[in-house]
Scaffold this motif. Structure first.
Motif, mmCIF file in Angstrom:
data_model
loop_
_atom_site.group_PDB
_atom_site.id
_atom_site.type_symbol
_atom_site.label_atom_id
_atom_site.label_comp_id
_atom_site.label_asym_id
_atom_site.label_seq_id
_atom_site.Cartn_x
_atom_site.Cartn_y
_atom_site.Cartn_z
ATOM 1 N N ARG A 239 32.183 38.191 66.803
ATOM 2 C CA ARG A 239 31.945 37.562 65.507
ATOM 3 C C ARG A 239 32.076 36.051 65.602
ATOM 4 O O ARG A 239 31.266 35.302 65.034
ATOM 5 C CB ARG A 239 32.936 38.114 64.478
ATOM 6 C CG ARG A 239 32.652 37.623 63.049
ATOM 7 C CD ARG A 239 33.609 38.256 62.069
ATOM 8 N NE ARG A 239 34.973 37.754 62.283
ATOM 9 C CZ ARG A 239 36.028 38.271 61.659
ATOM 10 N NH1 ARG A 239 35.890 39.318 60.860
ATOM 11 N NH2 ARG A 239 37.235 37.748 61.873
ATOM 12 N N GLU A 240 33.084 35.573 66.330
ATOM 13 C CA GLU A 240 33.253 34.131 66.493
ATOM 14 C C GLU A 240 32.073 33.522 67.244
ATOM 15 O O GLU A 240 31.645 32.406 66.939
ATOM 16 C CB GLU A 240 34.564 33.841 67.217
ATOM 17 C CG GLU A 240 35.800 34.128 66.376
ATOM 18 C CD GLU A 240 37.088 33.859 67.142
ATOM 19 O OE1 GLU A 240 37.010 33.736 68.391
ATOM 20 O OE2 GLU A 240 38.155 33.754 66.496
ATOM 21 N N SER A 241 31.595 34.284 68.231
ATOM 22 C CA SER A 241 30.429 33.799 68.959
ATOM 23 C C SER A 241 29.221 33.683 68.027
ATOM 24 O O SER A 241 28.481 32.694 68.069
ATOM 25 C CB SER A 241 30.112 34.733 70.121
ATOM 26 O OG SER A 241 28.925 34.337 70.783
ATOM 27 N N GLU B 188 29.375 33.272 64.819
ATOM 28 C CA GLU B 188 29.632 32.166 63.883
ATOM 29 C C GLU B 188 29.335 30.823 64.530
ATOM 30 O O GLU B 188 28.765 29.927 63.899
ATOM 31 C CB GLU B 188 31.082 32.226 63.396
ATOM 32 C CG GLU B 188 31.359 33.390 62.459
ATOM 33 C CD GLU B 188 32.826 33.501 62.094
ATOM 34 O OE1 GLU B 188 33.641 32.760 62.716
ATOM 35 O OE2 GLU B 188 33.168 34.300 61.199
ATOM 36 N N ARG B 189 29.721 30.697 65.820
ATOM 37 C CA ARG B 189 29.416 29.444 66.530
ATOM 38 C C ARG B 189 27.913 29.263 66.666
ATOM 39 O O ARG B 189 27.386 28.158 66.486
ATOM 40 C CB ARG B 189 30.085 29.440 67.901
ATOM 41 C CG ARG B 189 31.591 29.242 67.868
ATOM 42 C CD ARG B 189 32.128 28.918 69.255
ATOM 43 N NE ARG B 189 31.874 30.007 70.203
ATOM 44 C CZ ARG B 189 32.707 31.023 70.403
ATOM 45 N NH1 ARG B 189 33.841 31.107 69.728
ATOM 46 N NH2 ARG B 189 32.412 31.961 71.299
ATOM 47 N N ASP B 190 27.239 30.369 66.984
ATOM 48 C CA ASP B 190 25.779 30.281 67.100
ATOM 49 C C ASP B 190 25.147 29.913 65.761
ATOM 50 O O ASP B 190 24.193 29.119 65.708
ATOM 51 C CB ASP B 190 25.199 31.610 67.591
ATOM 52 C CG ASP B 190 25.559 31.898 69.035
ATOM 53 O OD1 ASP B 190 25.988 30.955 69.729
ATOM 54 O OD2 ASP B 190 25.412 33.057 69.472
ATOM 55 N N ALA B 191 25.680 30.493 64.696
ATOM 56 C CA ALA B 191 25.151 30.188 63.370
ATOM 57 C C ALA B 191 25.378 28.724 63.009
ATOM 58 O O ALA B 191 24.505 28.058 62.445
ATOM 59 C CB ALA B 191 25.783 31.109 62.326
ATOM 60 N N GLU B 192 26.571 28.226 63.334
ATOM 61 C CA GLU B 192 26.856 26.812 63.065
ATOM 62 C C GLU B 192 25.950 25.905 63.880
ATOM 63 O O GLU B 192 25.447 24.890 63.378
ATOM 64 C CB GLU B 192 28.325 26.520 63.378
ATOM 65 C CG GLU B 192 29.313 27.150 62.404
ATOM 66 C CD GLU B 192 30.751 26.912 62.813
ATOM 67 O OE1 GLU B 192 30.960 26.239 63.855
ATOM 68 O OE2 GLU B 192 31.661 27.363 62.099
#
Length: 504
Positions: A119-121, A123-127
């Motif tokens: 999920r963090e990955s 989120e980072r990709d989304a950011e």
């Protein structure tokens, strides 16, 4: 069945795949575990379950967990937080629990480290994607399987207006462009075809884009839409066209120089050979000089024309009469006369560019001055003389004969008859005119006179009026060719920036 005890990592993997590990622990103090299995111990890299649960909760999450437990009631509460293993590793757990009585909670623990990392990955990709879409200097977009916009970069105005729409739903300036774009989208989505650097032109608005589109896939490898990038290349296309135009012009100038300059050089070489003869005439040296002067004139005009397209216009306040007199002083005018307007005209123009235009207009009038019927017959005899080998030297002597005072007068008679040309500069409301009383230019030839290498005079280079037209265009003026009242040529230059008496 025999075998050793499973490793802690194996137990963790089992815990991840299982439905979770049930437990019971106290509310107060360090939340002592009263009931748990070996899997919780494995989760903490311990051989046995821990005694106090909060001792292994990450220090940054410990107070949140304590507060959540104290608030818990009979309804299930879910908290996701970090724990620290005995070996110092960090793992994530999801804790679902409810209050059993005043002193205890019962719940189930799930190990979710990989889920959180994934999920963090994401989120980072989304950011990162959001950052790219906000700052990328081109139009980037993602479309779904129906070719509807899902994400649009901020490079274009009002990107939100595109969300959820296909290109055929968007109000394109040219509907046909929207239809072609949609068909390209569906071809990429349905056939997995890739479109790279496809030029798209919009004639109605004079713009040109370069577009690339590639399919994008879900975790199962199924096409879920496309990623596209479009950048405007109008200026690049214009620069490329301008470069091609300059290259073509340069190649044309090379051809012109190599062809046209060969004639005067051949004449000079012929007279040089004649000079070596014992009975050589002194005038042969003058003919060599004239041929070299002719070659230099061609070079000067070709260079002026080649530089004209890139010349910068630096307008300043000028007077028409002064500009005309200055240009006249730089022209070999023979017996021609210049007539200036009674009322001067003040306007803004580039001094050197205007001088070149006027000089070439004056040269054109002088070179194409009036000829009488008698002298025309003599000129025709000169132009169409014998061409046999024995007579070639004689023909050269006739065509390029000596320029002593006596022969010069005869040559003037051939070119201009018994008359002299008068060139008149006239003031107009929004410009000026230059006209002469020569033979004029036939209507059917007037469209061609501004072409390069077009001339009807033996001494003309064919570039003068082409230079004039370029100077006029560079200033944003207009030029019109007609017949003067006396039948000669009249050039009217209009659209000039006339300066009034009160203007700076």
């Amino acid at each position: 069945m025999t075998g050793g005890a499973p490793s802690p990592d194996a137990l963790v993997r089992a815990l991840t795949d299982a439905d979770g590990v049930p437990y019971r622990r106290r509310v107060d103090g360090g939340q002592r575990l009263e009931s748990s299995g070996r899997q919780i111990g494995a989760l903490l890299d311990l051989a046995e379950p821990p005694e106090r649960w909060l001792d292994y909760v990450h220090s940054a999450d410990r107070e949140d967990v304590r507060a959540a437990v104290e608030r818990a009631g009979s309804e299930t509460t879910t908290e996701t937080y970090r724990i620290r293993t005995d070996g110092g590793r960090t793992r994530w757990v999801r804790d679902r629990f409810a209050r059993h009585d005043d002193d205890r909670i019962e719940g189930i623990l799930f190990e979710v480290t990989q889920e959180i990392a994934h999920r963090e990955s994401l989120e980072r990709d989304a950011e990162l994607l959001d950052d790219i879409f906000q700052h990328v200097p081109i139009h980037v977009y993602i479309k779904d399987e129906e070719a509807r916009h899902q994400y649009v970069s901020d490079h274009i105005d009002f990107p939100e207006d595109l969300i959820g729409k296909r290109d055929i739903d968007v109000g394109f300036t040219e509907p046909e462009s929207g239809r072609r774009a949609y068909e390209d989208d569906m071809r990429v989505i349905e056939t997995d075809e890739t479109i790279l650097d496809q030029e798209e032109e919009y004639p109605a608005v004079g713009e040109c884009d370069l577009t690339s589109k590639v399919p994008i896939y879900d975790e199962d490898g199924e096409t879920m839409g496309l990623l596209g990038a479009t950048r405007r290349i109008t200026e690049r296309k214009r620069a490329k066209a301008e470069l091609e135009r300059k290259t073509e012009r340069l190649e044309r100038f090379v051809d012109i120089v190599s062809h046209d300059i060969r004639n005067p050089l051949s004449v000079a070489r012929g007279y040089t050979e004649l000079i070596e003869e014992p009975d050589a005439e002194p005038e042969y040296v003058e003919q060599v000089e004239q041929s070299i002067h002719r070659a230099n004139a061609i070079l000067d005009d070709v260079l002026a024309l080649s530089r004209q397209g890139s010349a910068e216009i630096d307008p300043e306040r000028l007077g028409l009469s002064t500009a005309a007199e200055t240009a006249w002083s730089h022209v070999e005018t023979a017996e021609a006369t210049l007539s200036l307007p009674d009322e001067d005209l003040t306007f803004r123009a580039d001094r050197s560019q205007l001088a070149r235009a006027l000089e070439n207009l004056f040269k054109n009038a002088v070179e194409h001055g009036p000829t009488s019927p008698d002298s025309q017959a003599q000129q025709d005899a000169v132009e169409h003389g014998p061409t046999s080998p024995d007579s070639q030297a004689q023909q050269d002597a006739v065509e390029h004969g000596p320029t002593s005072p006596d022969s010069q007068a005869q040559q003037d008679a051939v070119e201009h008859g018994d008359e002299t040309v008068t060139i008149t500069v006239e003031r107009l409301d929004d410009g000026f005119a230059v006209e002469d009383d020569g033979p004029g230019i036939p209507p059917e030839e007037r469209e061609r006179v501004f072409e390069q290498q077009y001339t009807t005079a033996e001494t003309g280079t064919g570039f003068g009026l082409a230079i004039v037209e370029q100077v006029i265009d560079a200033h944003g003026w207009e030029i019109d060719l007609s017949a003067s009242s006396s039948g000669g040529a009249r050039f009217e230059i209009t659209g000039v920036d006339v300066v009034g008496s009160g203007d700076d």
